[in-house]
Design a protein around this motif. Structure first.
Motif, PDB file in Angstrom:
ATOM      1  N   ASN A  80       0.820  -1.204   0.000  1.00  0.00           N
ATOM      2  CA  ASN A  80       0.000   0.000   0.000  1.00  0.00           C
ATOM      3  C   ASN A  80       0.854   1.254   0.000  1.00  0.00           C
ATOM      4  O   ASN A  80       0.497   2.264  -0.634  1.00  0.00           O
ATOM      5  CB  ASN A  80      -0.949  -0.011   1.198  1.00  0.00           C
ATOM      6  N   PHE A  81       1.999   1.213   0.656  1.00  0.00           N
ATOM      7  CA  PHE A  81       2.911   2.362   0.633  1.00  0.00           C
ATOM      8  C   PHE A  81       3.400   2.629  -0.784  1.00  0.00           C
ATOM      9  O   PHE A  81       3.331   3.770  -1.278  1.00  0.00           O
ATOM     10  CB  PHE A  81       4.088   2.109   1.562  1.00  0.00           C
ATOM     11  N   TYR A  86      -1.650   5.614   1.467  1.00  0.00           N
ATOM     12  CA  TYR A  86      -0.939   5.847   2.708  1.00  0.00           C
ATOM     13  C   TYR A  86      -1.822   5.671   3.950  1.00  0.00           C
ATOM     14  O   TYR A  86      -1.362   5.125   4.967  1.00  0.00           O
ATOM     15  CB  TYR A  86      -0.304   7.237   2.688  1.00  0.00           C
ATOM     16  N   GLY A  87      -3.063   6.123   3.887  1.00  0.00           N
ATOM     17  CA  GLY A  87      -3.958   5.930   5.022  1.00  0.00           C
ATOM     18  C   GLY A  87      -4.181   4.462   5.311  1.00  0.00           C
ATOM     19  O   GLY A  87      -4.123   4.013   6.471  1.00  0.00           O
ATOM     20  N   VAL A 111       7.564   6.559   8.994  1.00  0.00           N
ATOM     21  CA  VAL A 111       7.817   8.008   9.001  1.00  0.00           C
ATOM     22  C   VAL A 111       7.519   8.604   7.633  1.00  0.00           C
ATOM     23  O   VAL A 111       6.849   9.639   7.513  1.00  0.00           O
ATOM     24  CB  VAL A 111       9.273   8.305   9.423  1.00  0.00           C
ATOM     25  N   ASN A 112       8.005   7.962   6.567  1.00  0.00           N
ATOM     26  CA  ASN A 112       7.771   8.483   5.222  1.00  0.00           C
ATOM     27  C   ASN A 112       6.288   8.475   4.863  1.00  0.00           C
ATOM     28  O   ASN A 112       5.818   9.353   4.129  1.00  0.00           O
ATOM     29  CB  ASN A 112       8.566   7.664   4.193  1.00  0.00           C
ATOM     30  N   THR A 113       5.550   7.506   5.381  1.00  0.00           N
ATOM     31  CA  THR A 113       4.106   7.470   5.145  1.00  0.00           C
ATOM     32  C   THR A 113       3.442   8.711   5.740  1.00  0.00           C
ATOM     33  O   THR A 113       2.618   9.367   5.087  1.00  0.00           O
ATOM     34  CB  THR A 113       3.488   6.196   5.754  1.00  0.00           C
ATOM     35  N   TYR A 114       3.793   9.038   6.971  1.00  0.00           N
ATOM     36  CA  TYR A 114       3.258  10.255   7.589  1.00  0.00           C
ATOM     37  C   TYR A 114       3.652  11.505   6.785  1.00  0.00           C
ATOM     38  O   TYR A 114       2.844  12.424   6.601  1.00  0.00           O
ATOM     39  CB  TYR A 114       3.775  10.394   9.019  1.00  0.00           C
ATOM     40  N   ALA A 123       4.692  12.249  12.417  1.00  0.00           N
ATOM     41  CA  ALA A 123       5.969  11.689  11.981  1.00  0.00           C
ATOM     42  C   ALA A 123       7.028  11.898  13.056  1.00  0.00           C
ATOM     43  O   ALA A 123       7.784  10.969  13.403  1.00  0.00           O
ATOM     44  CB  ALA A 123       6.411  12.332  10.671  1.00  0.00           C
ATOM     45  N   GLU A 124       7.084  13.104  13.597  1.00  0.00           N
ATOM     46  CA  GLU A 124       8.066  13.400  14.650  1.00  0.00           C
ATOM     47  C   GLU A 124       7.777  12.587  15.913  1.00  0.00           C
ATOM     48  O   GLU A 124       8.699  12.012  16.519  1.00  0.00           O
ATOM     49  CB  GLU A 124       8.062  14.887  14.966  1.00  0.00           C
ATOM     50  N   GLN A 125       6.524  12.528  16.300  1.00  0.00           N
ATOM     51  CA  GLN A 125       6.165  11.771  17.503  1.00  0.00           C
ATOM     52  C   GLN A 125       6.516  10.299  17.348  1.00  0.00           C
ATOM     53  O   GLN A 125       7.024   9.664  18.285  1.00  0.00           O
ATOM     54  CB  GLN A 125       4.675  11.937  17.792  1.00  0.00           C
ATOM     55  N   PHE A 126       6.242   9.755  16.179  1.00  0.00           N
ATOM     56  CA  PHE A 126       6.565   8.352  15.942  1.00  0.00           C
ATOM     57  C   PHE A 126       8.076   8.133  16.027  1.00  0.00           C
ATOM     58  O   PHE A 126       8.537   7.164  16.654  1.00  0.00           O
ATOM     59  CB  PHE A 126       6.050   7.906  14.575  1.00  0.00           C
TER      60      PHE A 126
END
Length: 431
Positions: A80-81, A86-87, A111-114, A123-126
């Motif tokens: 899917n990526f 992406y969702g 991260v790239n998905t976000y 992305a940062e939180q992950f």
């Protein structure tokens, strides 16, 4: 609104689960009677070869086997990526057991998905939750504080400029941080690339961004943010910049796939122009395509990592190869008649050996192709090849056999439809 959002996500999750777990539930497929390890090996073998659909079918069977479910979800997340769903990819990721042996391998792709979704905070939180490298967290923080903004309300046509390398490395007049300059397009790059001192001249502050590769050279990387980048009528703000120490002393400003992917884009080489229109506007797309010949060839592609496009190709009878589509191969030498020729393709020497090329030619790193070179159904003869010390890829686990570049692509008007993941090639300029 929060309640509505939670309810929507719950419904989406149920839909994804119904698709994945319910697929084929009316019967027990014969493959379920296989050894689970053999089924997993078969699925990953198909994936590595670039047989994406086949790997997806096998992955749906894996998720129905408790001991191998996470491996199946892993494959479906990657599928899917690559396809731009992406969702759905993030929903599938949630089904992977954190104790899964390859769980950490997914971190960068998550991260790239976000980032593709523009969800910079998540992305940062992950990245923080996964204890990723400090330089990566710092770069995500920079992106969160300066989110990309893109505006294009019409169709815009930008003619090729006439820089010193324009025959081999097309360039365009642009405006970057208020300064008018010439920038080259290179689909092997992401947003904007340049030397560190060039970024400093343009007022771009930099932070360390680890190490990377430029051609065959490992180099220190730095990331910054350009306040503005104007290409024709397209206006981009807060544009990521990655500088490479290997470009020191060079004035190049390069823009890549991550710029083009914001739009419905055509590199019309025969007519020496770049055509951009709003990415998902059907009316503008019709006007856009009307500028091109109706004689078209469509080829599906996948988008890996942050910007790397790959598609199926062939070298002679060696078919079902996966080619990185990177227009920035500026390797030029004279042919037997003294005419400058640009290499159309590069691969690791081991690949040429598998394809039956003479070892002495491969050692010279420059030789005429013994086979036709193909991308999808498009085929060309008479190209020159070179070699790379690198083995390209893998991209999200898919083996990459070589790099296809400008000397092949320049025969066409090359439209990139990022939403539908298709290349549209037209071979004749419209009269």
């Amino acid at each position: 609104m929060n309640g509505i959002r939670i309810h929507f996500r719950y419904i989406l999750l149920l839909s994804v689960m119904a698709l994945l777990i319910g697929f084929g539930s009316a019967r027990v497929g014969p493959s379920l009677q296989q050894d689970p390890e053999a089924l997993k090996a078969k699925a990953w073998e198909a994936w590595e070869k670039g047989e994406i659909e086949e790997a997806g079918k096998l992955a749906r069977e894996l998720v129905r086997i408790e001991s191998e479910a996470s491996s199946g979800y892993h494959l479906l997340f990657l599928k899917n990526f690559l396809e731009g769903n992406y969702g759905e990819a993030l929903q599938i990721y949630e089904e992977i057991d954190p104790k899964y042996a390859e769980y950490e391998e997914l971190d960068t792709t998550v991260v790239n998905t976000y980032l593709y979704l523009g969800r910079y905070t998540e992305a940062e939180q992950f990245a923080r939750s996964r204890n990723m490298e400090e330089y990566r967290i710092a770069s995500l923080k920079q992106l969160r504080e300066h989110p990309l903004k893109v505006r294009l309300d019409t169709l815009t046509v930008i003619p090729f400029a006439k820089g010193s390398l324009h025959e081999y490395f097309p360039d365009f007049e642009v405006e970057l941080n208020g300064e008018k300059l010439v920038a080259n397009v290179d689909t092997g790059g992401a947003f904007l690339h340049m030397a560190p001192e060039r970024a400093e001249e343009l007022g771009i502050e930099l932070i360390p961004f680890g190490k990377g590769l430029q051609a065959d050279t490992e180099t220190d990387l730095y990331q910054g943010i350009a306040e503005s980048f104007i290409l024709g009528e397209a206006i981009l703000e807060n544009v990521p910049v990655v500088t490479l120490d290997s470009l020191k002393g060079k004035k190049y400003v390069i823009f890549g796939t991550s710029i083009l992917s914001q739009f419905f884009s055509t590199l019309d080489y025969p007519n020496k122009r770049l055509i951009l229109s709003p990415r998902d506007d059907v009316e503008f797309q019709e006007e856009h395509l009307s500028l091109l010949s109706p004689d078209r060839v469509e080829i599906p592609f996948y988008l890996a990592q942050t910007h790397k496009m790959f598609a199926r190709g062939a070298v002679g009878e060696h078919e079902n190869l996966n080619f990185f589509i990177d227009s920035g191969l500026v390797y030029v030498r004279s042919d037997e008649k003294g005419k400058p020729r640009q290499a159309a393709f590069t691969a690791h020497p081991s690949m040429y050996e598998q394809w039956g090329y003479d070892s002495e030619d491969v050692k010279r790193k420059w030789f005429k192709a013994r086979h036709p070179l193909a991308l999808g159904s498009l085929q060309q003869d008479g190209h020159y090849f070179t070699t790379s010390a690198l083995e390209f890829g893998p991209f999200e686990g898919v083996k990459i056999h070589g790099l296809l570049s400008h000397a092949f692509l320049k025969k066409y008007a090359w439209t990139i439809d990022f939403s539908k993941r298709r290349f549209i090639f037209t071979s004749q300029p419209k009269e």
